[in-house]
Write a protein that holds these residues in place. Structure first.
Motif, mmCIF file in Angstrom:
data_model
loop_
_atom_site.group_PDB
_atom_site.id
_atom_site.type_symbol
_atom_site.label_atom_id
_atom_site.label_comp_id
_atom_site.label_asym_id
_atom_site.label_seq_id
_atom_site.Cartn_x
_atom_site.Cartn_y
_atom_site.Cartn_z
ATOM 1 N N THR A 66 -89.764 -19.466 -27.186
ATOM 2 C CA THR A 66 -88.886 -18.410 -27.689
ATOM 3 C C THR A 66 -88.547 -17.446 -26.568
ATOM 4 O OG1 THR A 66 -90.771 -17.038 -28.374
ATOM 5 C CG2 THR A 66 -89.849 -18.541 -30.017
ATOM 6 N N LEU A 67 -87.322 -16.941 -26.579
ATOM 7 C CA LEU A 67 -86.860 -15.979 -25.589
ATOM 8 C C LEU A 67 -86.264 -14.771 -26.283
ATOM 9 C CD1 LEU A 67 -85.011 -18.247 -22.967
ATOM 10 C CD2 LEU A 67 -87.371 -17.424 -22.880
ATOM 11 N N GLU A 68 -86.430 -13.623 -25.660
ATOM 12 C CA GLU A 68 -85.766 -12.404 -26.118
ATOM 13 C C GLU A 68 -85.016 -11.820 -24.927
ATOM 14 O OE1 GLU A 68 -86.713 -8.094 -28.266
ATOM 15 O OE2 GLU A 68 -88.312 -9.572 -27.985
ATOM 16 N N TYR A 69 -83.716 -11.611 -25.108
ATOM 17 C CA TYR A 69 -82.847 -11.157 -24.022
ATOM 18 C C TYR A 69 -82.688 -9.642 -24.084
ATOM 19 C CZ TYR A 69 -81.725 -16.131 -23.928
ATOM 20 O OH TYR A 69 -81.808 -17.497 -23.864
ATOM 21 N N HIS A 70 -82.945 -8.993 -22.945
ATOM 22 C CA HIS A 70 -82.840 -7.541 -22.863
ATOM 23 C C HIS A 70 -81.671 -7.114 -21.973
ATOM 24 C CE1 HIS A 70 -86.821 -7.582 -24.699
ATOM 25 N NE2 HIS A 70 -87.209 -8.404 -23.746
ATOM 26 N N ALA A 71 -81.387 -7.896 -20.936
ATOM 27 C CA ALA A 71 -80.270 -7.615 -20.035
ATOM 28 C C ALA A 71 -79.941 -8.909 -19.302
ATOM 29 C CB ALA A 71 -80.626 -6.502 -19.047
ATOM 30 N N SER A 72 -78.824 -8.923 -18.597
ATOM 31 C CA SER A 72 -78.358 -10.158 -17.961
ATOM 32 C C SER A 72 -78.659 -10.170 -16.467
ATOM 33 C CB SER A 72 -76.846 -10.306 -18.152
ATOM 34 O OG SER A 72 -76.516 -10.425 -19.518
ATOM 35 N N ALA A 73 -78.946 -11.371 -15.982
ATOM 36 C CA ALA A 73 -79.021 -11.596 -14.540
ATOM 37 C C ALA A 73 -77.669 -12.082 -14.055
ATOM 38 C CB ALA A 73 -80.101 -12.630 -14.223
ATOM 39 N N LYS A 74 -77.335 -11.749 -12.817
ATOM 40 C CA LYS A 74 -76.009 -12.067 -12.279
ATOM 41 C C LYS A 74 -76.146 -12.881 -10.995
ATOM 42 C CE LYS A 74 -74.029 -7.780 -14.141
ATOM 43 N NZ LYS A 74 -75.298 -7.363 -14.798
ATOM 44 N N LEU A 75 -75.032 -13.447 -10.597
ATOM 45 C CA LEU A 75 -74.982 -14.247 -9.374
ATOM 46 C C LEU A 75 -75.570 -13.478 -8.196
ATOM 47 C CD1 LEU A 75 -73.959 -16.806 -7.881
ATOM 48 C CD2 LEU A 75 -71.803 -15.572 -7.516
ATOM 49 N N ASP A 76 -76.436 -14.138 -7.450
ATOM 50 C CA ASP A 76 -77.086 -13.621 -6.239
ATOM 51 C C ASP A 76 -78.185 -12.610 -6.513
ATOM 52 O OD1 ASP A 76 -76.009 -15.167 -4.218
ATOM 53 O OD2 ASP A 76 -74.222 -13.921 -4.044
ATOM 54 N N ASP A 77 -78.482 -12.322 -7.775
ATOM 55 C CA ASP A 77 -79.634 -11.476 -8.070
ATOM 56 C C ASP A 77 -80.911 -12.172 -7.600
ATOM 57 O OD1 ASP A 77 -78.170 -9.477 -9.226
ATOM 58 O OD2 ASP A 77 -78.784 -9.890 -11.293
ATOM 59 N N THR A 78 -81.846 -11.393 -7.083
ATOM 60 C CA THR A 78 -83.190 -11.903 -6.810
ATOM 61 C C THR A 78 -84.071 -11.556 -7.995
ATOM 62 O OG1 THR A 78 -82.945 -11.680 -4.417
ATOM 63 C CG2 THR A 78 -85.189 -11.787 -5.282
ATOM 64 N N LEU A 79 -84.642 -12.583 -8.596
ATOM 65 C CA LEU A 79 -85.442 -12.412 -9.804
ATOM 66 C C LEU A 79 -86.899 -12.748 -9.523
ATOM 67 C CD1 LEU A 79 -83.120 -14.183 -12.410
ATOM 68 C CD2 LEU A 79 -83.074 -11.783 -11.673
ATOM 69 N N GLU A 80 -87.771 -12.142 -10.293
ATOM 70 C CA GLU A 80 -89.186 -12.479 -10.272
ATOM 71 C C GLU A 80 -89.585 -12.903 -11.678
ATOM 72 O OE1 GLU A 80 -91.437 -10.131 -6.819
ATOM 73 O OE2 GLU A 80 -90.844 -8.861 -8.498
ATOM 74 N N VAL A 81 -90.172 -14.084 -11.775
ATOM 75 C CA VAL A 81 -90.574 -14.642 -13.064
ATOM 76 C C VAL A 81 -92.093 -14.601 -13.150
ATOM 77 C CG1 VAL A 81 -90.379 -16.599 -14.630
ATOM 78 C CG2 VAL A 81 -88.581 -16.173 -12.938
ATOM 79 N N GLY A 82 -92.614 -13.735 -13.990
ATOM 80 C CA GLY A 82 -94.055 -13.620 -14.176
ATOM 81 C C GLY A 82 -94.520 -14.514 -15.306
ATOM 82 N N LEU A 83 -95.710 -15.090 -15.141
ATOM 83 C CA LEU A 83 -96.247 -15.986 -16.158
ATOM 84 C C LEU A 83 -97.740 -15.731 -16.292
ATOM 85 C CD1 LEU A 83 -94.982 -18.274 -17.914
ATOM 86 C CD2 LEU A 83 -95.913 -19.895 -16.267
ATOM 87 N N ARG A 84 -98.214 -15.677 -17.529
ATOM 88 C CA ARG A 84 -99.650 -15.478 -17.754
ATOM 89 C C ARG A 84 -100.078 -16.214 -19.019
ATOM 90 N NH1 ARG A 84 -98.775 -9.120 -19.198
ATOM 91 N NH2 ARG A 84 -97.991 -9.354 -21.319
ATOM 92 N N CYS A 85 -101.326 -16.660 -19.014
ATOM 93 C CA CYS A 85 -101.910 -17.276 -20.209
ATOM 94 C C CYS A 85 -102.524 -16.151 -21.024
ATOM 95 C CB CYS A 85 -102.966 -18.307 -19.818
ATOM 96 S SG CYS A 85 -103.682 -19.159 -21.231
ATOM 97 N N ALA A 86 -101.936 -15.912 -22.200
ATOM 98 C CA ALA A 86 -102.348 -14.768 -23.011
ATOM 99 C C ALA A 86 -103.432 -15.112 -24.029
ATOM 100 C CB ALA A 86 -101.137 -14.191 -23.754
ATOM 101 N N ARG A 87 -103.463 -16.376 -24.456
ATOM 102 C CA ARG A 87 -104.442 -16.744 -25.486
ATOM 103 C C ARG A 87 -104.660 -18.252 -25.465
ATOM 104 N NH1 ARG A 87 -101.908 -14.837 -29.424
ATOM 105 N NH2 ARG A 87 -101.130 -16.719 -30.465
ATOM 106 N N ILE A 88 -105.906 -18.665 -25.704
ATOM 107 C CA ILE A 88 -106.242 -20.075 -25.782
ATOM 108 C C ILE A 88 -106.909 -20.331 -27.120
ATOM 109 C CG2 ILE A 88 -107.425 -22.017 -24.670
ATOM 110 C CD1 ILE A 88 -107.566 -20.320 -22.126
#
Length: 285
Positions: A66-88
């Protein structure tokens, strides 16, 4: 959700093929960004994914995304994608993702993975070893064990890694890769939490007070996660403890930047060795 909440972060730049007519990232590509970050997550755990899943006796399958969109990324933007294991849970794991531009959260997401038998694709309990790795990583624990010793102690694992990297991947002849110097060298091998070797190198005595690092090899599936730097630091520390005043290495030219970032400087002209361009580099203590 904030950028600093994530131990694993993948950095990327938005490409032309990922945007629509308004030069805004097409919504489906955000899932691709998160999936790419998941590969970095396994590297951060020092887990060669395919070999590790075979050892664990299963596979990780996406059950829900599932995704929730808050704002848009644009061409040539530098993005950081964080990932964490929240529950097992018993057989499932919940991963949380955040896609950021600077400190601004653009997209948040949740992915539910189920550990399953690949032959039947039926769920099975998350193996205790995998559970411990995921929980340990999120708690800030080290993901590798560094062992140093002689060829008798470490040669089997070091040799396997070197054969995979130098012989099979780079095409160097096996009788060139292996030499008599292994017997007198101090070797280092990094092991992940499954006991799999993921990186190796050796330290020789080039001359009185001068060490020589060589045969640096990192499993290709975990490169880019700083394991090469951990290995290099281990060998540098061993040279310093031995009393060396300088350490040298014959770097492949393609890796020159890596060694420069570790404090090495070019000390000679490029040359060919085993058909690959090399350069002598050195670091003083």
């Amino acid at each position: 959700m904030q950028r600093q909440n994530f131990r694993c972060v993948h950095r990327l730049r938005v490409r032309w093929a990922e945007v629509d007519m308004q030069k805004i990232v097409f919504n489906a590509h955000y899932l691709m960004y998160i999936d790419t970050a998941m590969s970095d997550y396994w590297r951060a755990l020092a887990l060669p994914y395919e070999a590790s899943m075979q050892t664990l006796g299963g596979e990780m399958y996406v059950k829900k995304a599932t995704l929730e969109y808050h704002a848009s990324a644009k061409l040539d933007d530098t993005l950081e994608v964080g990932l964490r294991c929240a529950r097992i849970g018993n057989s499932s794991s919940l991963f949380e993702a955040g896609i950021f531009s600077g400190d601004k959260l653009l997209v948040s997401g949740e992915l539910v993975y189920v550990f399953a038998d690949p032959s039947t694709q039926t769920s099975t309990p998350v193996p205790p070893a995998l559970r411990a790795m995921l929980e340990g990583f999120e708690a800030g624990a080290d993901m590798v064990e560094v062992r140093t010793g002689d060829w008798n102690a470490l040669g089997r694992d070091a040799g396997r890694l070197r054969t995979a990297v130098f012989v099979r991947e780079q095409g160097i002849a096996a009788d060139v890769e292996a030499d008599a110097l292994d017997a007198s060298a101090r070797h280092a091998v990094l092991y992940n939490r499954l006991g799999q070797p993921v990186a190796t190198g050796r330290l020789l005595q080039q001359a009185p007070g001068v060490g020589r690092i060589g045969r640096m090899a990192v499993d290709r599936s975990v490169r880019g996660a700083q394991w090469g730097r951990v290995l290099l630091n281990t060998l540098i520390d061993a040279a310093r403890v031995r009393g060396d005043q300088q350490v040298q290495l014959h770097a492949q030219c393609s890796a020159q930047g890596f060694y420069q970032r570790a404090g090495f400087a070019v000390a000679g002209e490029p040359y060919q060795e085993a058909g690959i361009a090399h350069v002598l580099m050195a670091r003083d203590f």
